[in-house]
Design an enzyme around this catalytic site. Sequence first.
Site, PDB file in Angstrom:
ATOM      1  N   PRO A  72     -33.751 -21.305  82.051  1.00 51.40           N
ATOM      2  CG  PRO A  72     -34.010 -19.044  82.488  1.00 51.40           C
ATOM      3  CD  PRO A  72     -33.006 -20.038  82.013  1.00 51.40           C
ATOM      4  CD  GLU A  73     -36.232 -26.607  80.355  1.00 54.39           C
ATOM      5  OE1 GLU A  73     -37.259 -27.310  80.255  1.00 54.39           O
ATOM      6  OE2 GLU A  73     -35.105 -27.101  80.533  1.00 54.39           O
ATOM      7  CE  LYS A 132     -37.207 -23.493  76.265  1.00 57.82           C
ATOM      8  NZ  LYS A 132     -35.842 -23.959  75.957  1.00 57.82           N
TER       9      LYS A 132
END
Length: 407
Positions: free
Chosen positions: A2-3, A54
Amino acid sequence: MPEGPELHLGSLYVNKMCAGVVFTGPVRKSEVSKSPDVPFTCEAYRITAISRGKEVKLTLTPMKSDEPKQRSKAGQADQAMDVVFRFGMSGCFRFTTEDELPKHAHLRFYSKETPCRVLSFVDTRRFGSWQPNGTWQPDRGPCIMFEYESFRKNVVTHLSDRTFDRPICEALLNQKYFNGIGNYLRAEILYRLNIPPFVVARSVLEGLESEDLFDNEKPVKAEVRDTKDSDRVKKVKKEMGDLLRLCHTVPLEVVNLGGKGYDPQKNDYSAFKAWLQCYYVDGMKSLRDHNGRTMWFKGDPGPMATKDLKSPKVKKRAMKTEDHDYTDKKKGARGGRAHERRRWSNRESKTAKKEEVSSLKETEESEKVKTPQQKKRTAARGRKTSCAEPAAGPEKRSGRVTRQSSK
């Protein structure tokens, strides 16, 4: 993996699924999780979410009650609490019934309804984390997507920082300046601008203004200086777009894909894979950077790609899940098989040393136990052995025969 876009989609997912839902009771943590407990218990509260780079922040807000008994109930929270999440390599949110609770649901919020539903933070690899009463991490810069002006100014005004002495592909992973950029985003951004990943970051960013003065289609003429050695400067003039602008617009393209690419319940990556132009695409090259992360690119890697950075073997799978989030305080260690070999060889050498030391100790202990007479006999044997001739076998036999014959 995940970014920034995925964490923003995660916050949108929470707000959509939890809209109008009342939660109750304590926040429960799984037994295997090493993250802290969330000391929040309330008879009725709501959950909202917001993202920044993030990180995702869940806000637990108690609902006001008109009944004095409920207001004064012991142990019940009367103030809102923020819980800040970082997804690591595999974190996401799920909203399911209690019977369909995911296997790796490490933090759970229970609804006040029948049948009960649960908002869960699911993290298969357990690299994610959360912080109760948390705030945005101070060493992370402004969000690339929703704080564009601050993000751009933060980079342009700090180009003297030693972070920008590194290759551009590695600088893009520094969350102090590029909060939200990860491995696939850096590959896609540099590919679109035709920038070699292993050129000095400062040479790419020099000349950019703190304010975005150009349209998306208008190219910017920039002079790229590739400095591998202090005494050698190579000047390369090329047409390129504005790198900081693409750090803003490319992640927003992923957000516009919606849940089709990263819906945690459907796991349909088809739209996202069709969007990718470079990352894990056939025909592209890959090298490990100095932090052990795999960089995907096309053409010349640039002068700062050292020779010992071998290209990793590409396995046929949908996409590679790497955790590539680091700041100045959290530097990535070199990865790869060479690192593993060194680690195991160090372990073996330490084990051998321990065995050698233990054998010496055993010998010393055995010497201490011996009586004075045993020690004398041992010393005598040593003197006889030292005085013996090394090749006396045949001569002794011949000597015995001579003596017998003489008798």
